[in-house]
Write a protein that holds these residues in place. Structure first.
Motif, PDB file in Angstrom:
ATOM      1  N   GLN A 112      -1.414   0.820   3.170  1.00 27.61           N
ATOM      2  CA  GLN A 112      -0.405   0.047   3.898  1.00 27.61           C
ATOM      3  C   GLN A 112       0.555  -0.657   2.953  1.00 27.61           C
ATOM      4  O   GLN A 112       1.764  -0.758   3.237  1.00 27.61           O
ATOM      5  CB  GLN A 112      -1.096  -0.980   4.807  1.00 27.61           C
ATOM      6  N   LEU A 113       0.073  -1.122   1.822  1.00 26.40           N
ATOM      7  CA  LEU A 113       0.967  -1.755   0.843  1.00 26.40           C
ATOM      8  C   LEU A 113       1.961  -0.741   0.270  1.00 26.40           C
ATOM      9  O   LEU A 113       3.138  -1.063   0.066  1.00 26.40           O
ATOM     10  CB  LEU A 113       0.147  -2.391  -0.280  1.00 26.40           C
ATOM     11  N   LEU A 114       1.508   0.481   0.017  1.00 24.49           N
ATOM     12  CA  LEU A 114       2.427   1.502  -0.486  1.00 24.49           C
ATOM     13  C   LEU A 114       3.410   1.935   0.606  1.00 24.49           C
ATOM     14  O   LEU A 114       4.567   2.254   0.297  1.00 24.49           O
ATOM     15  CB  LEU A 114       1.633   2.696  -0.997  1.00 24.49           C
ATOM     16  N   TRP A 169       6.398  -0.729  12.131  1.00 24.98           N
ATOM     17  CA  TRP A 169       6.465  -1.639  10.985  1.00 24.98           C
ATOM     18  C   TRP A 169       7.776  -1.456  10.231  1.00 24.98           C
ATOM     19  O   TRP A 169       8.424  -2.436   9.841  1.00 24.98           O
ATOM     20  CB  TRP A 169       5.257  -1.368  10.084  1.00 24.98           C
ATOM     21  N   PHE A 185       4.592  -0.114   2.804  1.00 27.75           N
ATOM     22  CA  PHE A 185       5.583  -1.189   2.751  1.00 27.75           C
ATOM     23  C   PHE A 185       6.558  -0.961   1.599  1.00 27.75           C
ATOM     24  O   PHE A 185       7.753  -1.280   1.722  1.00 27.75           O
ATOM     25  CB  PHE A 185       4.898  -2.543   2.594  1.00 27.75           C
ATOM     26  N   PHE A 186       6.083  -0.411   0.496  1.00 30.12           N
ATOM     27  CA  PHE A 186       6.971  -0.097  -0.619  1.00 30.12           C
ATOM     28  C   PHE A 186       8.022   0.927  -0.197  1.00 30.12           C
ATOM     29  O   PHE A 186       9.207   0.796  -0.554  1.00 30.12           O
ATOM     30  CB  PHE A 186       6.137   0.438  -1.794  1.00 30.12           C
ATOM     31  N   VAL A 235      -5.918  -0.830   3.101  1.00 26.57           N
ATOM     32  CA  VAL A 235      -5.004  -1.899   2.683  1.00 26.57           C
ATOM     33  C   VAL A 235      -4.056  -1.395   1.601  1.00 26.57           C
ATOM     34  O   VAL A 235      -2.840  -1.677   1.627  1.00 26.57           O
ATOM     35  CB  VAL A 235      -5.799  -3.122   2.200  1.00 26.57           C
ATOM     36  N   LYS A 236      -4.569  -0.628   0.644  1.00 26.11           N
ATOM     37  CA  LYS A 236      -3.700  -0.093  -0.415  1.00 26.11           C
ATOM     38  C   LYS A 236      -2.675   0.882   0.148  1.00 26.11           C
ATOM     39  O   LYS A 236      -1.511   0.891  -0.273  1.00 26.11           O
ATOM     40  CB  LYS A 236      -4.567   0.587  -1.481  1.00 26.11           C
ATOM     41  N   TRP A 272      10.499  -0.945   1.969  1.00 22.30           N
ATOM     42  CA  TRP A 272      11.313  -1.849   1.149  1.00 22.30           C
ATOM     43  C   TRP A 272      12.401  -1.086   0.412  1.00 22.30           C
ATOM     44  O   TRP A 272      13.552  -1.543   0.319  1.00 22.30           O
ATOM     45  CB  TRP A 272      10.395  -2.586   0.179  1.00 22.30           C
ATOM     46  N   SER A 282      -3.212   5.756  -4.282  1.00 20.64           N
ATOM     47  CA  SER A 282      -4.341   4.820  -4.298  1.00 20.64           C
ATOM     48  C   SER A 282      -5.560   5.436  -4.964  1.00 20.64           C
ATOM     49  O   SER A 282      -6.287   4.757  -5.709  1.00 20.64           O
ATOM     50  CB  SER A 282      -4.689   4.407  -2.858  1.00 20.64           C
ATOM     51  N   SER A 308       0.702   8.162  -0.344  1.00 24.99           N
ATOM     52  CA  SER A 308       0.218   6.803  -0.602  1.00 24.99           C
ATOM     53  C   SER A 308      -1.290   6.809  -0.852  1.00 24.99           C
ATOM     54  O   SER A 308      -1.790   6.091  -1.737  1.00 24.99           O
ATOM     55  CB  SER A 308       0.551   5.891   0.579  1.00 24.99           C
TER      56      SER A 308
END
Length: 448
Positions: free
Chosen positions: A313-315, A48, A317-318, A310-311, A321, A278, A274
């Motif tokens: 995975q979002l972190l 990813w 991605f942070f 899901v939380k 980013w 969460s 992460s």
């Protein structure tokens, strides 16, 4: 404080009572699940990351191994396993081999206390009712901090045992980074302790009803997010492995599986911090507000596992980013951020949170709490603003001419420091006019 301490303590002990009852085979099954979940999440996160960074940089990412390049991380692992395993001659061989192990094992251990579901709403696994959590402790967050600190020792020992200069500098940087940012991280944890009345992860998640601590404690959440990036040595805080300054950092002298273990530890630590973020600030296994408002079963059964994944995975991605967006900080900027900004802000915020909780426990209403806590802070800020406006700013003194710099004064060449300039290099007079005259003369002689 006395009115709420006893009920909160009883609630914490009631929650912890659900643990320690599983048969040995179920404990082993949960441990294997945690290990498999972390390894699988790391494999997904590597692909990813490469895909997202390629998309941000307008280039093609991995697209050869597997469909759409999704098996690239697995191919990288096989490649590292088949590479030649080297041990440098000047290394302390025992510590050199143990360092990757010391770095990787605590990364997996910290995940043991992360809740995937409510402790009191157990699920059935092969006919046995059990909570979706390996275990829990009255001091679970202190356990997470302790394991994270032990993992840093692997990086420090790797740099020292390599017997090389650049890995040693990377290990020293890592130790300084750990000290600086774990203080801010611990202070952000303390605000959560005060609000929840417990250090148990399952009890902290239970306390975030109906409002998540990211909303109630926004400063602690922001400080933790910054500290977790620094704690995992990720860009823009990847100073221990800055390839532009240290060749490759603490892992320069490592190859094959030992190098792979360092990379595995880094990504597992990303998943762990992460998951902690969460759990502490984003409601843990609780469904987000729009879903929980109209679906009563969103926080029951196996569904809570979906929300926390899901939380996480979002972190993740942070993290990706940030790596694709921000340049690496200089070391002085990095230490200034930790010691002069994050730690003072965390201390002031912690005093405010403790004052608010004490006043609320004593029965004061919201308006009185704002008056007693907000008024002194507003007065201090106003005085600081007035002082900044009224103080006499001394005139800028003319800079003294820089002293002459001799790069060979010590007998060997040294580079100039900031503000110093190298003397002009004497150069030979250009011979281009002489050559041109000679060519012109040759032409005239031929023409005559």
């Amino acid at each position: 404080m006395r009115t709420l301490a006893a009920p909160q303590m009883l609630a914490a002990y009631d929650t912890l009572g659900f643990f320690g009852r599983d048969p040995w085979w179920l404990v082993l099954l949960k441990a294997v699940f945690v290990f498999a979940f972390l390894v699988l999440t790391v494999l997904i996160a590597i692909v990813w990351e490469r895909k997202v960074v390629a998309w941000m940089q307008l280039r093609i990412g991995p697209n050869r191994h597997g469909p759409w390049g999704m098996l690239q991380s697995l191919a990288d692992g096989v490649k590292l396993a088949l590479k030649e395993d080297l041990v440098v001659t000047g290394a302390d061989k025992v510590v050199y081999i143990l360092a990757p192990i010391v770095s990787a094992i605590p990364a997996f251990m910290a995940f043991a206390v992360i809740p995937f579901g409510p402790a009191d709403d157990q699920v059935s696994i092969f006919g046995t009712r059990t909570p979706l959590q390996l275990t829990d402790l009255p001091i679970a967050l202190l356990y997470i901090l302790a394991t994270a600190s032990v993992g840093i020792y692997g990086i420090v020992l790797a740099g020292w045992s390599s017997g090389s200069t650049y890995p040693l500098l990377g290990g020293i940087r890592s130790s300084a980074q750990m000290i600086s940012y774990e203080i801010a991280m611990g202070l952000s944890f303390a605000a959560v302790f005060i609000y929840s009345g417990s250090m148990s992860t399952s009890e902290i998640v239970a306390s975030q009803q109906p409002t998540w601590f990211a909303v109630l404690l926004p400063v602690s959440f922001i400080v933790y997010i910054i500290a977790m990036v620094g704690e995992t040595n990720r860009a823009p805080f990847d100073l221990p492995e800055a390839e532009g300054e240290l060749v490759g950092g603490f892992n320069t002298e490592y190859s094959s599986l030992k190098f792979a273990m360092f990379m595995l530890a880094e990504y597992v630590n990303m998943v762990t911090v992460s998951a902690v973020a969460s759990t502490l600030f984003l409601g843990g296994w609780r469904a987000p507000w729009p879903i929980s408002a109209f679906w009563e079963g969103a926080n029951h059964g196996w569904w809570p596992m979906l929300w926390i994944i899901v939380k996480i995975q979002l972190l993740l991605f942070f993290f990706i980013w940030l790596r694709g967006t921000l340049p690496r900080l200089r070391y002085d900027q990095f230490m200034k951020l930790g010691w002069k900004i994050l730690i003072p802000v965390s201390l002031v915020w912690l005093v405010m949170v403790a004052s608010v909780r004490a006043l609320r426990n004593e029965g004061y209403d919201f308006a009185e709490v704002v008056l007693y806590v907000g008024a002194p802070i507003a007065a201090v800020l106003l005085l600081a603003l007035v002082w900044d406006l009224l103080r006499k700013k001394p005139g800028a003194a003319e800079p003294a001419p820089p002293a002459a710099f001799d790069p060979l004064a010590g007998g060997y060449p040294v580079p100039p420091l900031p503000g110093q300039e190298l003397p002009p290099v004497p150069r030979r007079r250009s011979r281009a006019p002489q050559l041109q005259d000679a060519l012109n003369g040759a032409d005239h002689s031929e023409g005559s």
